[in-house]
Design a protein around this motif. Structure first.
Motif, PDB file in Angstrom:
ATOM      1  N   THR A 119       0.850  -1.190   0.000  1.00  0.00           N
ATOM      2  CA  THR A 119       0.000   0.000   0.000  1.00  0.00           C
ATOM      3  C   THR A 119       0.888   1.243   0.000  1.00  0.00           C
ATOM      4  O   THR A 119       1.763   1.393   0.857  1.00  0.00           O
ATOM      5  N   LEU A 120       0.670   2.117  -0.989  1.00  0.00           N
ATOM      6  CA  LEU A 120       1.523   3.292  -1.180  1.00  0.00           C
ATOM      7  C   LEU A 120       0.673   4.534  -1.334  1.00  0.00           C
ATOM      8  O   LEU A 120      -0.470   4.476  -1.806  1.00  0.00           O
ATOM      9  N   GLU A 121       1.249   5.657  -0.974  1.00  0.00           N
ATOM     10  CA  GLU A 121       0.559   6.936  -1.084  1.00  0.00           C
ATOM     11  C   GLU A 121       1.178   7.738  -2.220  1.00  0.00           C
ATOM     12  O   GLU A 121       2.399   7.852  -2.325  1.00  0.00           O
ATOM     13  N   LEU A 122       0.332   8.272  -3.104  1.00  0.00           N
ATOM     14  CA  LEU A 122       0.790   9.099  -4.208  1.00  0.00           C
ATOM     15  C   LEU A 122       0.285  10.518  -3.977  1.00  0.00           C
ATOM     16  O   LEU A 122      -0.918  10.774  -3.913  1.00  0.00           O
ATOM     17  N   SER A 123       1.236  11.449  -3.847  1.00  0.00           N
ATOM     18  CA  SER A 123       0.860  12.831  -3.523  1.00  0.00           C
ATOM     19  C   SER A 123       1.109  13.796  -4.671  1.00  0.00           C
ATOM     20  O   SER A 123       0.926  14.995  -4.519  1.00  0.00           O
ATOM     21  N   GLY A 124       1.524  13.311  -5.839  1.00  0.00           N
ATOM     22  CA  GLY A 124       1.790  14.195  -6.964  1.00  0.00           C
ATOM     23  C   GLY A 124       3.278  14.408  -7.133  1.00  0.00           C
ATOM     24  O   GLY A 124       4.108  13.818  -6.449  1.00  0.00           O
ATOM     25  N   GLY A 125       3.662  15.287  -8.041  1.00  0.00           N
ATOM     26  CA  GLY A 125       5.072  15.500  -8.322  1.00  0.00           C
ATOM     27  C   GLY A 125       5.619  14.375  -9.165  1.00  0.00           C
ATOM     28  O   GLY A 125       4.937  13.787  -9.985  1.00  0.00           O
ATOM     29  N   GLU A 126       6.900  14.055  -8.948  1.00  0.00           N
ATOM     30  CA  GLU A 126       7.530  12.994  -9.710  1.00  0.00           C
ATOM     31  C   GLU A 126       6.955  11.633  -9.323  1.00  0.00           C
ATOM     32  O   GLU A 126       6.521  11.440  -8.183  1.00  0.00           O
ATOM     33  N   PRO A 127       6.947  10.672 -10.239  1.00  0.00           N
ATOM     34  CA  PRO A 127       6.464   9.333  -9.894  1.00  0.00           C
ATOM     35  C   PRO A 127       7.238   8.757  -8.712  1.00  0.00           C
ATOM     36  O   PRO A 127       8.453   8.904  -8.608  1.00  0.00           O
ATOM     37  N   ALA A 128       6.517   8.095  -7.803  1.00  0.00           N
ATOM     38  CA  ALA A 128       7.138   7.480  -6.630  1.00  0.00           C
ATOM     39  C   ALA A 128       7.980   6.290  -7.060  1.00  0.00           C
ATOM     40  O   ALA A 128       7.582   5.511  -7.934  1.00  0.00           O
ATOM     41  N   HIS A 129       9.160   6.157  -6.443  1.00  0.00           N
ATOM     42  CA  HIS A 129      10.065   5.062  -6.781  1.00  0.00           C
ATOM     43  C   HIS A 129       9.805   3.888  -5.846  1.00  0.00           C
ATOM     44  O   HIS A 129       9.809   4.044  -4.625  1.00  0.00           O
ATOM     45  N   GLN A 130       9.587   2.713  -6.414  1.00  0.00           N
ATOM     46  CA  GLN A 130       9.283   1.542  -5.602  1.00  0.00           C
ATOM     47  C   GLN A 130       9.897   0.301  -6.246  1.00  0.00           C
ATOM     48  O   GLN A 130       9.419  -0.185  -7.263  1.00  0.00           O
ATOM     49  N   ASP A 131      11.007  -0.187  -5.667  1.00  0.00           N
ATOM     50  CA  ASP A 131      11.610  -1.442  -6.118  1.00  0.00           C
ATOM     51  C   ASP A 131      10.997  -2.601  -5.354  1.00  0.00           C
ATOM     52  O   ASP A 131      10.394  -2.421  -4.289  1.00  0.00           O
ATOM     53  N   ALA A 132      11.155  -3.794  -5.899  1.00  0.00           N
ATOM     54  CA  ALA A 132      10.622  -4.986  -5.235  1.00  0.00           C
ATOM     55  C   ALA A 132      11.542  -6.165  -5.505  1.00  0.00           C
ATOM     56  O   ALA A 132      12.116  -6.286  -6.599  1.00  0.00           O
ATOM     57  N   ARG A 133      11.693  -7.016  -4.521  1.00  0.00           N
ATOM     58  CA  ARG A 133      12.433  -8.273  -4.673  1.00  0.00           C
ATOM     59  C   ARG A 133      11.452  -9.415  -4.420  1.00  0.00           C
ATOM     60  O   ARG A 133      10.858  -9.500  -3.345  1.00  0.00           O
ATOM     61  N   LEU A 134      11.290 -10.270  -5.411  1.00  0.00           N
ATOM     62  CA  LEU A 134      10.325 -11.363  -5.337  1.00  0.00           C
ATOM     63  C   LEU A 134      11.006 -12.647  -4.895  1.00  0.00           C
ATOM     64  O   LEU A 134      12.035 -13.044  -5.450  1.00  0.00           O
ATOM     65  N   GLN A 135      10.434 -13.287  -3.904  1.00  0.00           N
ATOM     66  CA  GLN A 135      10.932 -14.581  -3.452  1.00  0.00           C
ATOM     67  C   GLN A 135      10.457 -15.663  -4.429  1.00  0.00           C
ATOM     68  O   GLN A 135       9.344 -15.608  -4.952  1.00  0.00           O
ATOM     69  N   PRO A 136      11.284 -16.672  -4.684  1.00  0.00           N
ATOM     70  CA  PRO A 136      10.856 -17.747  -5.594  1.00  0.00           C
ATOM     71  C   PRO A 136       9.849 -18.675  -4.921  1.00  0.00           C
ATOM     72  O   PRO A 136       9.849 -18.834  -3.698  1.00  0.00           O
ATOM     73  N   THR A 137       8.953 -19.250  -5.717  1.00  0.00           N
ATOM     74  CA  THR A 137       8.107 -20.327  -5.221  1.00  0.00           C
ATOM     75  C   THR A 137       8.894 -21.625  -5.282  1.00  0.00           C
ATOM     76  O   THR A 137       9.939 -21.716  -5.924  1.00  0.00           O
ATOM     77  N   VAL A 138       8.369 -22.637  -4.628  1.00  0.00           N
ATOM     78  CA  VAL A 138       9.104 -23.896  -4.550  1.00  0.00           C
ATOM     79  C   VAL A 138       8.185 -25.053  -4.910  1.00  0.00           C
ATOM     80  O   VAL A 138       6.982 -24.892  -5.084  1.00  0.00           O
ATOM     81  N   MET A 139       8.780 -26.252  -4.989  1.00  0.00           N
ATOM     82  CA  MET A 139       8.064 -27.454  -5.382  1.00  0.00           C
ATOM     83  C   MET A 139       8.358 -28.566  -4.390  1.00  0.00           C
ATOM     84  O   MET A 139       9.474 -28.683  -3.876  1.00  0.00           O
ATOM     85  N   VAL A 140       7.346 -29.365  -4.104  1.00  0.00           N
ATOM     86  CA  VAL A 140       7.518 -30.594  -3.333  1.00  0.00           C
ATOM     87  C   VAL A 140       7.266 -31.756  -4.279  1.00  0.00           C
ATOM     88  O   VAL A 140       6.217 -31.821  -4.933  1.00  0.00           O
ATOM     89  N   SER A 141       8.227 -32.648  -4.395  1.00  0.00           N
ATOM     90  CA  SER A 141       8.090 -33.787  -5.292  1.00  0.00           C
ATOM     91  C   SER A 141       8.634 -35.025  -4.602  1.00  0.00           C
ATOM     92  O   SER A 141       9.283 -34.948  -3.549  1.00  0.00           O
ATOM     93  N   GLY A 142       8.392 -36.167  -5.194  1.00  0.00           N
ATOM     94  CA  GLY A 142       8.902 -37.413  -4.631  1.00  0.00           C
ATOM     95  C   GLY A 142       8.266 -38.610  -5.295  1.00  0.00           C
ATOM     96  O   GLY A 142       7.660 -38.501  -6.363  1.00  0.00           O
ATOM     97  N   THR A 143       8.396 -39.766  -4.678  1.00  0.00           N
ATOM     98  CA  THR A 143       7.836 -41.014  -5.200  1.00  0.00           C
ATOM     99  C   THR A 143       7.143 -41.755  -4.070  1.00  0.00           C
ATOM    100  O   THR A 143       7.469 -41.585  -2.890  1.00  0.00           O
ATOM    101  N   VAL A 144       6.182 -42.570  -4.450  1.00  0.00           N
ATOM    102  CA  VAL A 144       5.496 -43.457  -3.508  1.00  0.00           C
ATOM    103  C   VAL A 144       5.792 -44.887  -3.931  1.00  0.00           C
ATOM    104  O   VAL A 144       5.542 -45.268  -5.084  1.00  0.00           O
ATOM    105  N   ARG A 145       6.334 -45.672  -3.002  1.00  0.00           N
ATOM    106  CA  ARG A 145       6.716 -47.064  -3.294  1.00  0.00           C
ATOM    107  C   ARG A 145       6.080 -47.991  -2.277  1.00  0.00           C
ATOM    108  O   ARG A 145       5.714 -47.586  -1.167  1.00  0.00           O
ATOM    109  N   GLY A 146       5.984 -49.265  -2.671  1.00  0.00           N
ATOM    110  CA  GLY A 146       5.468 -50.284  -1.779  1.00  0.00           C
ATOM    111  C   GLY A 146       6.566 -50.860  -0.902  1.00  0.00           C
ATOM    112  O   GLY A 146       7.734 -50.451  -0.977  1.00  0.00           O
ATOM    113  N   PRO A 147       6.238 -51.856  -0.064  1.00  0.00           N
ATOM    114  CA  PRO A 147       7.229 -52.426   0.855  1.00  0.00           C
ATOM    115  C   PRO A 147       8.435 -53.037   0.145  1.00  0.00           C
ATOM    116  O   PRO A 147       9.536 -53.039   0.676  1.00  0.00           O
TER     117      PRO A 147
END
Length: 716
Positions: free
Chosen positions: A610-638
């Motif tokens: 949430t950001l406030e814009l008050s006019g003048g020059e455009p507001a500068h806003q950088d962002a760093r995105l965290q990666p999503t992840v995966m859960v994988s594997g196998t199901v085996r019998g005895p």
């Protein structure tokens, strides 16, 4: 991060192959073949429409009836198709799109077999009406694609499905002509029945039943009212030239159509579960798209009426090209082939500019094709050029229409909304058939015992098609711009709960925008019905005020193509853009005030601030995105053997985050995960459960060894 089971199941389904919805009976979804199978179903339906074109002039003799009666063989199919499309779409929304698709195909097969075994006019008309009932397969197929496909494939898939009616029609002409020349004409119907049976088998084997359902009941009275109104409207349109446009029958039916459809509309607005939600239909993006669909339908059918006749007229007329029925079909066939090959092109255009732009480009290409065609009527190769250009334009236009509709309606209304849009195209083709048929009949000359259209008549027909599509261009210009209003509206909360806000607004919506197929291609995308229209605030230098910055990953590398969405305090979309190759973005704001900035990209966790814009020059806003992840594997019998079709469930905070069946090698995978603490369970005896802790940016592997499930007391 707490979400509903449906939201999480949908997210997992778009990211991981072989995911099954528990409500679907636990069957595995094999997505790889859905697109070609559904497209094949559409082509099979389209073949039915053009099946009799090569023998249409011989029908009076073949059926031992008058020419005016023989035209009912074509009219019955048109009327049945127009009535069935919105009805089957609604039934699919309520009771399952795959089920209704199979029903449509089965009715088509029955109708084809009836026609194949008869030469009686009345029975033939009944069979052709049953064949026309299959037209509902087109919107049903589009709805299934929306429910089942990952959004990165949805754009081109919908384009192919929407274009299948033209593809099948174009490809069927030379084949039907060849069969009609060298075999009994009833063979055409047996071939159509075979295509229908094959399509049903492939659908049963490959296409899953979707779990998306609309609430409510089927509006039987509304279906009867709409059917009566459409029949009363389309019947005089298609038969007006035979009855006379000023005859009491024609005028009376038009009057009945107006009365019935007005009363039907009043009733639909007053009931809780209407067959067609007229309030949604009246929304600007839906209404203008449907009106544009009519003009595209007019343009599509004109070429099918003109080119085959021009090609088959004898050269002794001075302008006829003297080709056989088969050669004429081959010259027109590129119309359908080109439509099929432009579907991927549509996806690229829509990804960059949106379906509105691809619709405009398509209609302009159609206009160029018809305009050039007015002077390209002196050789068979020139008709091929016309077919290719017009086919490319129609392919782009038809591919854009369902994307525009889907972007404006709820997922549970997809079938009915696309059914209504398909109906609008059918009305366009009906109007085209009536108007151009009347023009060619009045601009004709006698050559021996026959009356044939003149070259001027053919050119006027092309002028009518050009004018119709230019009207469509004018209508499409008033469609909301995708970049400002046709993207999904994302709902954000406060800065303190920024990450949760992105989830509440739909993580998939953010990723879908960045994925590149456009908001109209995003399953579940809804547009704001109200424009975000405050006057733009400007800086001291008359430049729009807004936001700028860069989108980076946790390593500091730019995230090219990341979506950046601006939401105002009323929850309306105020702007949207994508990050450049260096991760930079600039986003104008309509006015000063408080905004929520939502950032997202495939494979990354979204952010909302949430950001406030008050006019003048455009507001500068950088962002760093965290990666999503995966859960994988196998199901085996005895004994270490992989267990296929083992049920694996991922639980987060007490809610099901994903459900899958293992493959033949026992493998499973859940992707696009943004949480940190999960519980993985696998059904066995005893059932297995293990905690899964995800570190930021790190995938996890979880292999499971199960005892085989024991049968219950009832032996199952």
């Amino acid at each position: 991060m707490t979400q509903t089971t449906d939201q999480l199941s949908e997210r997992t389904a778009t990211a991981v192959p072989q995911v099954s919805d528990p409500t679907a009976g636990g069957r595995r979804r094999t997505r790889g073949g859905i697109v070609p199978v559904l497209a094949f179903a559409g082509i099979a339906v389209a073949v039915m429409q053009t099946l009799l074109v090569p023998v249409i002039k011989d029908l009076p003799v073949l059926l031992d009836t008058a020419p005016s009666n023989a035209t009912w063989v074509m009219t019955a199919t048109l009327l049945a198709g127009a009535v069935s499309t919105p009805i089957m779409g609604r039934l699919g929304d309520l009771h399952g799109k795959r089920r209704m698709l199979l029903t449509s195909l089965a009715v088509m097969v029955v109708g084809s077999l009836i026609c194949g075994f008869t030469s009686d006019l009345l029975i033939m008309i009944i069979g052709r009406a049953l064949q026309g009932f299959a037209m509902g397969a087109i919107p049903l197929g589009i709805g299934i694609m929306r429910d089942e496909l990952p959004r990165e494939r949805l754009g081109s898939a919908m384009g192919l499905m929407s274009s299948s009616i033209g593809v099948g029609g174009g490809l069927a002409l030379p084949v039907a002509a060849l069969v009609a020349q060298h075999a009994d004409w009833h063979t055409l119907f047996f071939g159509a029945a075979g295509l229908g049976v094959l399509s049903m088998l492939l659908t049963l084997l490959v296409v899953p039943e979707t779990s998306v359902r609309a609430q409510g009941r089927f509006d039987v009275v509304g279906a009867l009212g709409l059917s009566a109104g459409l029949v009363a409207l389309l019947l005089p349109i298609t038969k007006g030239s035979d009855w006379g446009w000023s005859s009491p029958t024609t005028l009376g039916l038009f009057g009945v159509a107006v009365l019935v459809l007005v009363l039907w509309g009043v009733m639909e607005l007053r009931i809780g579960d209407p067959l067609v939600d007229l309030r949604t239909t009246a929304r600007r993006e839906v209404l203008l798209t449907n009106l544009a669909s009519i003009t595209v339908g007019v343009a599509f059918y004109a070429i099918s009426l003109v080119l085959p006749q021009l090609l088959q007229l004898p050269e002794s007329t001075g302008y006829g090209l003297g080709q056989s029925m088969v050669v004429a079909g081959l010259c027109v066939a590129p119309l359908g082939v080109t439509m099929m090959f432009v579907a991927p092109l549509y996806a690229r255009i829509a990804a960059r500019r949106g379906p509105k732009v691809s619709l405009l480009i398509g209609m302009l290409v159609i206009a160029v094709g018809y305009g050039a065609g007015i002077g390209l009527m002196s050789a068979p190769w020139q008709t091929v050029i016309i077919a290719v250009v017009v086919g490319a334009g129609i392919g782009l236009a038809y591919s854009s229409l369902p994307a525009l509709i889907i972007g404006a309606v709820d997922p549970s209304e997809t079938g009915a909304a696309n059914g209504l849009n398909t109906l609008m195209r059918s009305i366009g083709t009906s109007v085209s058939s009536a108007v151009i048929g009347m023009v060619l009949a009045h601009m004709s000359q006698r050559v021996g015992p026959a009356t044939i259209p003149t070259l001027a008549g053919f050119r006027v027909a092309f002028l009518i098609a050009t004018a119709a599509v230019l009207v469509g261009v004018a209508l499409a210009c008033f469609l909301p711009s995708q970049h400002m209003e046709s993207r999904p509206t994302l709902v954000a909360q406060s800065t303190d709960d920024a990450e949760g806000a992105a989830d509440a607004g739909g993580t998939d919506d953010v990723d879908g925008v960045a994925a590149g197929d456009g908001a109209a291609d995003v399953p579940g995308a809804r547009t704001s019905p109200e424009p975000s229209a405050p006057a733009a605030a400007t800086t001291a230098n008359d430049r729009p005020a807004g936001f700028r910055g860069r989108v980076l990953d946790i390593s500091g590398a730019p995230v090219a193509g990341a979506s950046v969405t601006l939401i105002d305090r009323q929850g309306r979309q105020a702007g949207v853009t994508t990050a450049a190759a260096d991760g930079g973005y600039t986003l104008a704001a309509p006015a000063t005030g408080t905004y929520t900035l939502v950032l997202g990209a495939p494979g990354h966790r979204p952010q909302a601030r949430t950001l406030e814009l008050s006019g003048g020059e455009p507001a500068h806003q950088d962002a760093r995105l965290q990666p999503t992840v995966m859960v994988s594997g196998t199901v085996r019998g005895p004994q270490g053997r992989p267990l296929a079709d083992a049920a694996v469930t991922l639980v987060e905070d007490g809610a099901v985050a994903g459900y899958a069946l293992t493959g033949p090698d026992g493998a499973f995978a859940f992707g696009d995960l943004t949480g940190s603490h999960y519980i993985l369970t696998a059904a066995g005896y005893p059932p297995h459960a293990t905690p899964v802790l995800l570190a930021a940016g790190a995938d996890a592997t979880c292999d499971v060894v199960l005892e085989p499930a024991r049968p219950s007391a009832d032996g199952r």
